[in-house]
Design a protein around this motif. Structure first.
Motif, short mmCIF file in Angstrom:
data_model
loop_
_atom_site.label_atom_id
_atom_site.label_comp_id
_atom_site.label_asym_id
_atom_site.label_seq_id
_atom_site.Cartn_x
_atom_site.Cartn_y
_atom_site.Cartn_z
N ASN A 89 0.87 -1.24 -0.10
CA ASN A 89 -0.03 -0.15 -0.17
C ASN A 89 1.07 1.23 -0.13
O ASN A 89 2.15 1.25 0.49
N ASP A 92 3.07 2.33 3.80
CA ASP A 92 2.54 1.47 4.69
C ASP A 92 3.34 0.46 4.58
O ASP A 92 3.70 -0.59 3.69
N LYS A 132 4.43 0.46 9.32
CA LYS A 132 3.19 1.48 10.14
C LYS A 132 2.00 1.25 9.43
O LYS A 132 1.89 0.11 8.53
N LEU A 133 1.22 0.54 9.98
CA LEU A 133 -0.61 0.38 9.77
C LEU A 133 -0.98 1.99 9.58
O LEU A 133 -1.13 3.15 10.22
N VAL A 134 -1.87 1.76 8.34
CA VAL A 134 -2.46 3.18 7.89
C VAL A 134 -3.97 2.42 7.43
O VAL A 134 -4.19 1.85 7.28
N SER A 135 -4.89 3.21 8.51
CA SER A 135 -6.59 2.63 8.24
C SER A 135 -6.83 3.46 6.82
O SER A 135 -6.28 4.31 6.64
N GLN A 136 -8.05 3.13 6.33
CA GLN A 136 -8.37 4.05 5.81
C GLN A 136 -9.53 5.27 6.07
O GLN A 136 -9.37 5.72 4.87
N SER A 137 -9.87 5.33 7.25
CA SER A 137 -9.99 6.31 7.78
C SER A 137 -9.12 7.82 7.93
O SER A 137 -8.83 8.38 8.39
N ILE A 139 -6.45 7.15 9.60
CA ILE A 139 -5.18 6.79 10.96
C ILE A 139 -3.89 6.28 10.84
O ILE A 139 -4.32 5.20 10.59
N VAL A 140 -3.05 6.84 11.79
CA VAL A 140 -2.00 6.61 11.46
C VAL A 140 -1.07 5.49 12.75
O VAL A 140 -1.18 6.30 13.44
N TYR A 173 -2.43 10.75 12.19
CA TYR A 173 -3.49 10.77 11.46
C TYR A 173 -2.60 11.71 10.21
O TYR A 173 -1.98 12.09 9.98
#
Length: 175
Positions: A89, A92, A132-137, A139-140, A173
């Motif tokens: 991604n 990410d 690192k994780l990044v949500s669809q909204s 949020i990191v 974010y």
């Protein structure tokens, strides 16, 4: 005149085809973050990262202790870093980074006949890695660990802080 009409029709038809095939996606490039692990321990640690493309980003980090819960011996810490991401991604997944850390610490210097405390400013270069994780909204959540070595202090052979640890559990974010 006939050739001009054909050229105009071909030009507009190619333009229409090009517009239907291209896809425009908006990607966020800015990430302010705070290190929640250090915050709990009485240390204000914030970062800002600018994502250059899907595989790279540059950032800065500022750390200033505000509480004596843990004896840090650190006056301030400013870090610049360059990251390379290995995930599928956009910026990410797993990453590696190189960093330069300008640090000011109160350190004990070993001198003839004893030791003395002194404020020392130095520059460290180092490497770290993390995930690192990044949500669809947007949020990191990231975790990283690394280290570097101070380079320029005349007291490096007599210091406790010749090695710099870079670690964190950041939440932020992406926008």
């Amino acid at each position: 005149m006939k050739k001009l009409c054909i050229a105009i029709v071909l030009f507009f038809s190619m333009n229409a085809i090009a517009q239907t095939e291209s896809t425009f996606t908006y990607t966020e490039f800015h990430e302010p973050k705070i290190n929640i692990a250090y915050l709990i321990l009485g240390n204000f640690d914030v970062s800002y990262e600018y994502l250059i493309n899907e595989e790279t980003g540059v950032g800065v980090n500022l750390m200033i202790p505000f509480d004596d819960y843990v004896e840090w011996n650190i006056n301030s810490n400013f870090t610049g870093y360059f990251r390379f991401y290995f995930g599928e991604n956009y910026a990410d997944g797993f990453f590696g980074e190189i960093f330069a850390n300008l640090n000011s610490v109160e350190d004990s210097i070993e001198i003839e006949g004893g030791s003395r405390d002194e404020d020392i400013t130095d520059l460290a270069l180092g490497l770290s890695g993390g995930y690192k994780l990044v949500s669809q909204s947007g949020i990191v959540l990231e975790v990283f660990l690394g280290g570097g070595r101070n380079l320029f202090s005349e007291y490096n052979s007599q210091r406790n802080f010749d090695f710099v640890l870079r670690t964190g559990l950041n939440i932020g974010y992406r926008f």
